[in-house]
Design an enzyme around this catalytic site. Structure first.
Site, PDB file in Angstrom:
ATOM      1  CG  HIS A 140     -41.226 -66.448  20.342  1.00 36.85           C
ATOM      2  ND1 HIS A 140     -41.281 -65.450  19.437  1.00 36.85           N
ATOM      3  CD2 HIS A 140     -40.663 -65.870  21.426  1.00 36.85           C
ATOM      4  CE1 HIS A 140     -40.653 -64.278  19.865  1.00 36.85           C
ATOM      5  NE2 HIS A 140     -40.593 -64.524  21.202  1.00 36.85           N
ATOM      6  CD  GLU A 167     -39.162 -67.231  16.682  1.00 34.60           C
ATOM      7  OE1 GLU A 167     -40.613 -67.314  17.097  1.00 34.60           O
ATOM      8  OE2 GLU A 167     -38.722 -66.305  16.323  1.00 34.60           O
ATOM      9  CG  ASP A 181     -33.847 -65.737  24.888  1.00 31.06           C
ATOM     10  OD1 ASP A 181     -33.780 -64.760  25.775  1.00 31.06           O
ATOM     11  OD2 ASP A 181     -34.907 -65.696  24.364  1.00 31.06           O
TER      12      ASP A 181
HETATM   13  C1  GLP Z   1     -38.573 -62.138  22.769  1.00 34.01           C
HETATM   14  C2  GLP Z   1     -37.709 -62.797  23.880  1.00 34.01           C
HETATM   15  C3  GLP Z   1     -38.769 -63.544  24.673  1.00 34.01           C
HETATM   16  C4  GLP Z   1     -39.754 -62.581  25.075  1.00 34.01           C
HETATM   17  C5  GLP Z   1     -40.636 -62.381  23.831  1.00 34.01           C
HETATM   18  C6  GLP Z   1     -41.592 -61.241  24.053  1.00 34.01           C
HETATM   19  O1  GLP Z   1     -37.911 -61.892  21.788  1.00 34.01           O
HETATM   20  N1  GLP Z   1     -36.859 -63.852  23.315  1.00 34.01           N
HETATM   21  O2  GLP Z   1     -37.957 -64.014  25.752  1.00 34.01           O
HETATM   22  O3  GLP Z   1     -40.592 -63.222  26.008  1.00 34.01           O
HETATM   23  O4  GLP Z   1     -39.791 -62.219  22.869  1.00 34.01           O
HETATM   24  O5  GLP Z   1     -40.930 -60.039  24.020  1.00 34.01           O
HETATM   25  P1  GLP Z   1     -41.453 -58.785  24.480  1.00 34.01           P
HETATM   26  O6  GLP Z   1     -41.822 -58.820  26.115  1.00 34.01           O
HETATM   27  O7  GLP Z   1     -40.485 -57.554  24.385  1.00 34.01           O
HETATM   28  O8  GLP Z   1     -42.903 -58.605  23.962  1.00 34.01           O
END
Ligand code: GLP
Length: 245
Positions: free
Chosen positions: A131, A136, A63
């Protein structure tokens, strides 16, 4: 679904790094589906320090924020260069173009890229609300790459990477759930107490778009690597069958 509970995040990084190493050994041109966020930072650090050679591999990212060009330090393109690509060159890397004028065309183009590059492995983190990518809650399991609106809880969670909550983009271009599920194998990492509810729902909850990650229960080759804090809400029977390291 194989559940691995580790005592230290370092073990998770070694474990997933080892999976990547085996893929490089057994595939001439592997395709790695990659993720961003805080979770894989340690893994990328492990990969940077390794002698693994990705020059024949392709990377396809999950993404990108809408409105952020690749030069913006908050963009995922920048993140990937900083954490991995500048240190470990790949044959080719793909990230959705969140700054495209025509986002619909960018989404359709990315869908084609994913079709042309079937992923050997897809790395995932998980949001507190379940998510995956930026799919979401209530995203369709049939979804493909598209523009998505970020929920207030995701914006709040990601604000730590920005100056303030108001600086977090409200939309992203995200790989869809059906495209994530198309990967040959999937490895999901999750650390910390604030992921415990999402991990419980992804591993042991009902398969429902309310918890997008729960769809992974339907994939034949999924490994979930969690630390003890993230595993805290897992049912005893699940923990009994998990591998503890
Ligand atoms: C983010 C990304 C995801 C990620 C998730 C968890 O916003 N879009 O790909 O796995 O949310 O993020 P984090 O690893 O910083 O907790």
């Amino acid at each position: 679904m194989q559940i691995i509970v580790v005592k230290h995040q370092k073990q998770a990084n070694e474990l997933v790094g080892g999976m990547f190493a085996r893929i490089l050994q057994t595939h001439t041109h592997p395709v790695f589906g990659l993720a961003t966020g805080g979770t894989p930072e340690g893994l990328y650090q492990w990969l940077r320090a390794s002698d693994l050679d990705f020059r024949k591999a392709v990377a396809v990212n999950l993404d990108e924020y809408v409105g952020l060009p690749a030069t913006d330090p908050h963009s995922y393109a920048y993140y990937m260069r900083q954490h991995l690509f500048a240190h470990k060159p790949f044959a080719h890397t793909f990230i959705p173009d969140g700054s495209a004028k025509d986002l619909l065309a960018a989404a359709a183009g990315y869908h084609q890229i994913l079709k042309d590059h079937p992923r050997t492995i897809q790395l995932l983190g998980v949001g507190r609300n379940g998510h995956i990518g930026f799919n979401e809650p209530n995203s369709s399991f049939k979804s493909t790459t598209r523009v998505v609106a970020l929920t207030p809880s995701t914006i709040a969670a990601n604000a730590r990477f920005f100056k303030s909550k108001d600086a977090v983009p409200t939309h992203a271009l995200s790989m869809g759930i059906s495209e994530i599920m198309a990967a040959e194998q999937i490895v999901l990492m999750a650390f910390g107490t604030n992921k415990a509810t999402a991990v419980k729902n992804l591993v042991a909850g009902r398969v429902t778009p309310r918890w997008p990650a729960s769809i992974l229960q339907r994939h034949p080759h999924v490994v979930v690597v969690v630390d003890e804090a993230a595993a805290a809400q897992l049912p005893v029977v699940t923990l009994k069958h998990a591998i503890h390291q």
